[in-house]
Design a protein around this motif. Structure first.
Motif, PDB file in Angstrom:
ATOM      1  N   ARG A 128       0.835  -1.191   0.000  1.00  0.00           N
ATOM      2  CA  ARG A 128       0.000   0.000   0.000  1.00  0.00           C
ATOM      3  C   ARG A 128       0.876   1.249   0.000  1.00  0.00           C
ATOM      4  O   ARG A 128       2.031   1.201   0.395  1.00  0.00           O
ATOM      5  N   ARG A 129       0.272   2.346  -0.423  1.00  0.00           N
ATOM      6  CA  ARG A 129       0.918   3.654  -0.350  1.00  0.00           C
ATOM      7  C   ARG A 129      -0.103   4.654   0.181  1.00  0.00           C
ATOM      8  O   ARG A 129      -1.279   4.591  -0.180  1.00  0.00           O
ATOM      9  N   GLN A 130       0.357   5.572   1.002  1.00  0.00           N
ATOM     10  CA  GLN A 130      -0.519   6.641   1.464  1.00  0.00           C
ATOM     11  C   GLN A 130      -0.855   7.593   0.325  1.00  0.00           C
ATOM     12  O   GLN A 130      -1.978   8.066   0.202  1.00  0.00           O
ATOM     13  N   LYS A 131       0.149   7.862  -0.514  1.00  0.00           N
ATOM     14  CA  LYS A 131      -0.031   8.702  -1.690  1.00  0.00           C
ATOM     15  C   LYS A 131       0.709   8.053  -2.855  1.00  0.00           C
ATOM     16  O   LYS A 131       1.528   7.169  -2.673  1.00  0.00           O
ATOM     17  N   GLU A 132       0.427   8.541  -4.041  1.00  0.00           N
ATOM     18  CA  GLU A 132       1.027   7.949  -5.235  1.00  0.00           C
ATOM     19  C   GLU A 132       2.542   7.945  -5.173  1.00  0.00           C
ATOM     20  O   GLU A 132       3.196   6.980  -5.571  1.00  0.00           O
ATOM     21  N   ALA A 133       3.127   9.022  -4.650  1.00  0.00           N
ATOM     22  CA  ALA A 133       4.592   9.143  -4.634  1.00  0.00           C
ATOM     23  C   ALA A 133       5.214   8.685  -3.323  1.00  0.00           C
ATOM     24  O   ALA A 133       6.437   8.736  -3.180  1.00  0.00           O
ATOM     25  N   SER A 134       4.422   8.247  -2.362  1.00  0.00           N
ATOM     26  CA  SER A 134       4.977   7.847  -1.069  1.00  0.00           C
ATOM     27  C   SER A 134       5.550   6.433  -1.130  1.00  0.00           C
ATOM     28  O   SER A 134       5.264   5.667  -2.061  1.00  0.00           O
ATOM     29  N   GLU A 135       6.350   6.079  -0.122  1.00  0.00           N
ATOM     30  CA  GLU A 135       6.986   4.771  -0.108  1.00  0.00           C
ATOM     31  C   GLU A 135       5.960   3.674   0.170  1.00  0.00           C
ATOM     32  O   GLU A 135       5.022   3.865   0.953  1.00  0.00           O
ATOM     33  N   PRO A 136       6.114   2.511  -0.456  1.00  0.00           N
ATOM     34  CA  PRO A 136       5.166   1.413  -0.219  1.00  0.00           C
ATOM     35  C   PRO A 136       5.430   0.723   1.118  1.00  0.00           C
ATOM     36  O   PRO A 136       6.565   0.705   1.607  1.00  0.00           O
ATOM     37  N   TYR A 137       4.375   0.194   1.703  1.00  0.00           N
ATOM     38  CA  TYR A 137       4.520  -0.635   2.898  1.00  0.00           C
ATOM     39  C   TYR A 137       3.635  -1.862   2.736  1.00  0.00           C
ATOM     40  O   TYR A 137       2.569  -1.814   2.113  1.00  0.00           O
ATOM     41  N   SER A 138       4.082  -2.970   3.259  1.00  0.00           N
ATOM     42  CA  SER A 138       3.426  -4.242   2.997  1.00  0.00           C
ATOM     43  C   SER A 138       2.072  -4.329   3.680  1.00  0.00           C
ATOM     44  O   SER A 138       1.866  -3.807   4.772  1.00  0.00           O
ATOM     45  N   LEU A 139       1.129  -4.999   3.004  1.00  0.00           N
ATOM     46  CA  LEU A 139      -0.154  -5.303   3.625  1.00  0.00           C
ATOM     47  C   LEU A 139       0.069  -6.258   4.785  1.00  0.00           C
ATOM     48  O   LEU A 139       0.909  -7.159   4.702  1.00  0.00           O
ATOM     49  N   LYS A 140      -0.716  -6.074   5.825  1.00  0.00           N
ATOM     50  CA  LYS A 140      -0.617  -6.932   7.004  1.00  0.00           C
ATOM     51  C   LYS A 140      -1.905  -7.732   7.159  1.00  0.00           C
ATOM     52  O   LYS A 140      -2.996  -7.228   6.877  1.00  0.00           O
ATOM     53  N   PRO A 141      -1.808  -8.971   7.606  1.00  0.00           N
ATOM     54  CA  PRO A 141      -3.015  -9.774   7.807  1.00  0.00           C
ATOM     55  C   PRO A 141      -3.843  -9.246   8.976  1.00  0.00           C
ATOM     56  O   PRO A 141      -3.324  -8.616   9.897  1.00  0.00           O
ATOM     57  N   LYS A 142      -5.137  -9.512   8.926  1.00  0.00           N
ATOM     58  CA  LYS A 142      -6.029  -9.231  10.039  1.00  0.00           C
ATOM     59  C   LYS A 142      -6.239 -10.516  10.830  1.00  0.00           C
ATOM     60  O   LYS A 142      -5.988 -11.618  10.345  1.00  0.00           O
ATOM     61  N   SER A 143      -6.717 -10.349  12.036  1.00  0.00           N
ATOM     62  CA  SER A 143      -6.964 -11.534  12.866  1.00  0.00           C
ATOM     63  C   SER A 143      -8.261 -12.224  12.492  1.00  0.00           C
ATOM     64  O   SER A 143      -8.502 -13.366  12.871  1.00  0.00           O
ATOM     65  N   GLY A 144      -9.130 -11.542  11.723  1.00  0.00           N
ATOM     66  CA  GLY A 144     -10.385 -12.139  11.306  1.00  0.00           C
ATOM     67  C   GLY A 144     -10.264 -12.870   9.984  1.00  0.00           C
ATOM     68  O   GLY A 144      -9.166 -13.148   9.501  1.00  0.00           O
ATOM     69  N   ARG A 145     -11.405 -13.156   9.377  1.00  0.00           N
ATOM     70  CA  ARG A 145     -11.414 -13.897   8.115  1.00  0.00           C
ATOM     71  C   ARG A 145     -10.971 -13.016   6.954  1.00  0.00           C
ATOM     72  O   ARG A 145     -11.050 -11.790   7.027  1.00  0.00           O
ATOM     73  N   ILE A 181      -9.999  -7.605  -2.784  1.00  0.00           N
ATOM     74  CA  ILE A 181      -9.820  -6.471  -3.692  1.00  0.00           C
ATOM     75  C   ILE A 181      -8.406  -5.903  -3.565  1.00  0.00           C
ATOM     76  O   ILE A 181      -7.704  -5.680  -4.551  1.00  0.00           O
ATOM     77  N   SER A 182      -7.963  -5.673  -2.341  1.00  0.00           N
ATOM     78  CA  SER A 182      -6.631  -5.101  -2.130  1.00  0.00           C
ATOM     79  C   SER A 182      -5.531  -6.037  -2.613  1.00  0.00           C
ATOM     80  O   SER A 182      -4.520  -5.593  -3.166  1.00  0.00           O
TER      81      SER A 182
END
Length: 564
Positions: A315-332, A339-340
């Motif tokens: 994910r990125r906060q903005k188009e030009a910002s650095e990416p950070y990895s998606l993290k799992p949720k504790s739910g399903r 989608i993400s």
């Protein structure tokens, strides 16, 4: 003889017949297209995190061995998968780098371990129990407070060499926060992994594990043999990140330090395994052989900068910002998360699917969906609360591969619209129940009946979401007499309405014998139903998201609805 992850039987697998065996990597590649063979179809560790780690490790090894630089190289590998003999030959130059317990003359290197012999001269108090390699093992603080209720201590007193090797790899690949100087993985703590799982045709033999591995091989820059330590960091002195190094960051584009393929072999933790003096039984697998009983760790290992792992969405906060990895949720793992992970969201937090998912959806549909079988996306990862593991997320959902780029774009747009409409409906359902039960007074929406309503809505609309996308794919391959997208939107609206009103009835029933309590519930139910009829600003927003015309009668009543 030293233990090798490349030519020893290091992986437990489930075979086509259901039998469980131990195989070396070349054996996994054997008889991949032979319908008479009892080939491997899945990894068979007792823990899903080790299965996912084995996938990532094997994909990385294939990258090293076969030099896949572009899609033509991948197509050649997929069309003519190498047999066991070819794989053995390709792995030969890598053998010295993948021994767990050193070479026969006692020299280094050791797989995923610091080049410096940290264990030499270590005191007993310095040696961590081997089970601390597992991310869900409670830390020292949790054990002192007796907080290890869901994941207990003292589960694995000793591990066999295969189990120790893959547990070590998993820790390095997914390392969470671990106290001062104990670096997280290059994807941050507890990243989500997403891999492509090809599916067999109807009545056809199951897809082999080897093909599942090949399906996730992407592209990488050429790695010269002399530059192997830039991909496998345990072959060279550790690029430490202590004060003496100035807090060095290691990036894939920094000249002379790291090759992009180090994404598969990151080593943020400085660790050396401690071997037992006598063989015994592995507490995880039950196999008898040489054992690992602990490890020595030193802080300030490799501190990774901005990397993008090929098997992780970002994910990125903005188009030009650095990416950070998606993290799992504790739910399903639901279709909002789907989608993400597969399509990517264009609004709010920008998300970017993993490279292997992007390649599958944009360039590999014909190869992966040969015969009409739709591949799936498999996700896995630890949901973390800082240093403590909460739960391991492991799920599969359809990938929905279209037969052309234009059809894939149309499907992805529809998927985003359906999911966005689902978000609106779920939020309005929660608000209606909150208003009916608690009135205008504030009430937390992340717990109790409101959280249950929200989660239940997504769970009970999930099957229809994927059915609609599959129907859209089917309609795209024929000449429709009507607009298929409009028909799907209507069906989705109908399904959401039925589910939402039913959940309201179950969780906030109207007490017919108490008119004072019944009045706000009846009003809230009416507002919820009105939204699905296109009335009010919420109804207009829902119909707009679905690209449906607001009914004429609903337009006339919008001013009155909005005023109330």
């Amino acid at each position: 003889m030293p233990f090798s992850l490349l030519n020893d039987r290091a992986f437990p697998v489930v075979c086509r017949s259901g039998a469980r065996r131990w195989m070396a990597l070349p054996e996994i590649a054997a008889a991949v297209d032979n319908p008479e063979s009892d080939y491997a179809v899945e990894f068979g560790w007792p823990r899903p995190d080790l299965d996912m780690a084995s996938f990532e490790l094997c994909v990385g090894i294939v990258h090293l061995a076969f030099d896949i630089r572009d899609e033509d190289d991948w197509n050649a590998l997929w069309s003519n998968p190498p047999d066991a003999a070819v794989v053995t030959q390709k792995l030969q130059p890598l053998l010295p780098a993948f021994t767990l317990d050193g070479s026969s003359d006692g020299d280094h290197p050791r797989f995923m371990q610091d080049l410096e012999p940290l264990e030499v001269g270590a005191k007993a108090a310095d040696i961590n129990p081997v089970e601390a390699l597992f991310i869900d093992t409670p830390g020292q603080n949790g054990q002192k407070k007796n907080a290890d209720l869901l994941t207990h201590r003292d589960r694995y007193a000793a591990l066999g060499l295969p189990a120790a090797a893959i547990a070590l790899y998993a820790l390095q690949a997914y390392a969470p926060s671990g106290g001062a100087g104990n670096r997280t993985s290059m994807r941050g703590g507890g990243p989500l992994s997403a891999i492509v799982i090809p599916v067999a045709q109807a009545d056809g033999p199951p897809v082999s594990l080897w093909r599942k591995i090949l399906a996730n091989v992407c592209h990488a820059e050429r790695l010269k043999p002399a530059d192997l330590p830039k991909a496998l960091p345990w072959l060279a002195p550790t690029l430490t990140s202590d004060k003496a190094s100035g807090g060095r960051l290691v990036n894939p584009d920094k000249a002379g330090e790291a090759h992009p393929l180090q994404a598969f072999f990151g080593m943020p933790r400085r660790i050396r395994l401690v071997m037992a003096e006598a063989p015994g039984r592995c507490a995880l697998t039950g196999e008898v052989g040489p054992l690992v009983t602990g490890f020595v760790q030193k802080p300030y290992g490799v501190n990774y900068g901005v990397w993008q792992h090929p098997l992780t969405p970002y994910r990125r906060q903005k188009e030009a910002s650095e990416p950070y990895s998606l993290k799992p949720k504790s739910g399903r793992f639901g279709y909002r998360d789907w989608i993400s992970v597969t399509v990517g969201r264009e609004e709010g937090l920008l998300s970017e699917p993993a490279q292997t998912i992007r390649l599958a959806r944009r360039q590999r549909a014909h190869a992966l969906a040969d015969g009409g079988a739709d591949p799936r996306v498999r996700v896995g990862g630890w949901a973390m609360n800082n240093m403590e593991a909460i739960a391991y997320l492991f799920a599969e959902q359809p990938l929905h591969l279209a037969s052309s780029a234009s059809k894939q774009v149309a499907l992805d747009d529809m998927a985003r619209r359906l999911a966005a409409a689902g978000d609106l409906a779920a939020a309005h359902l929660r608000s209606a129940i909150k208003l009916g039960l608690f009135g205008p007074a504030s009430a937390g929406t992340d717990q109790g009946v409101l959280a249950l309503a929200h989660a239940t809505f997504y769970e009970e609309t999930e099957a229809e979401f994927h059915d609609l996308l599959q129907d859209l794919l089917a309609s795209a391959d024929r000449e429709p007499s009507a607009d298929p997208a409009l028909d799907l939107s209507r069906r989705w609206l109908s399904r959401m309405r039925r589910v939402a009103l039913d959940i309201f009835d179950r969780l906030a029933p109207v007490p017919l014998d108490d008119m004072e309590r019944a009045a706000p519930l009846t009003a809230a139910y009416g507002r919820l139903r009105a939204m699905f009829e296109g009335r009010g600003k919420d109804g207009a927003a829902l119909f707009t998201e679905l690209q449906m015309a607001v009914p004429a009668g609903a337009k006339k009543s919008r001013t009155k609805e909005d005023a109330t």
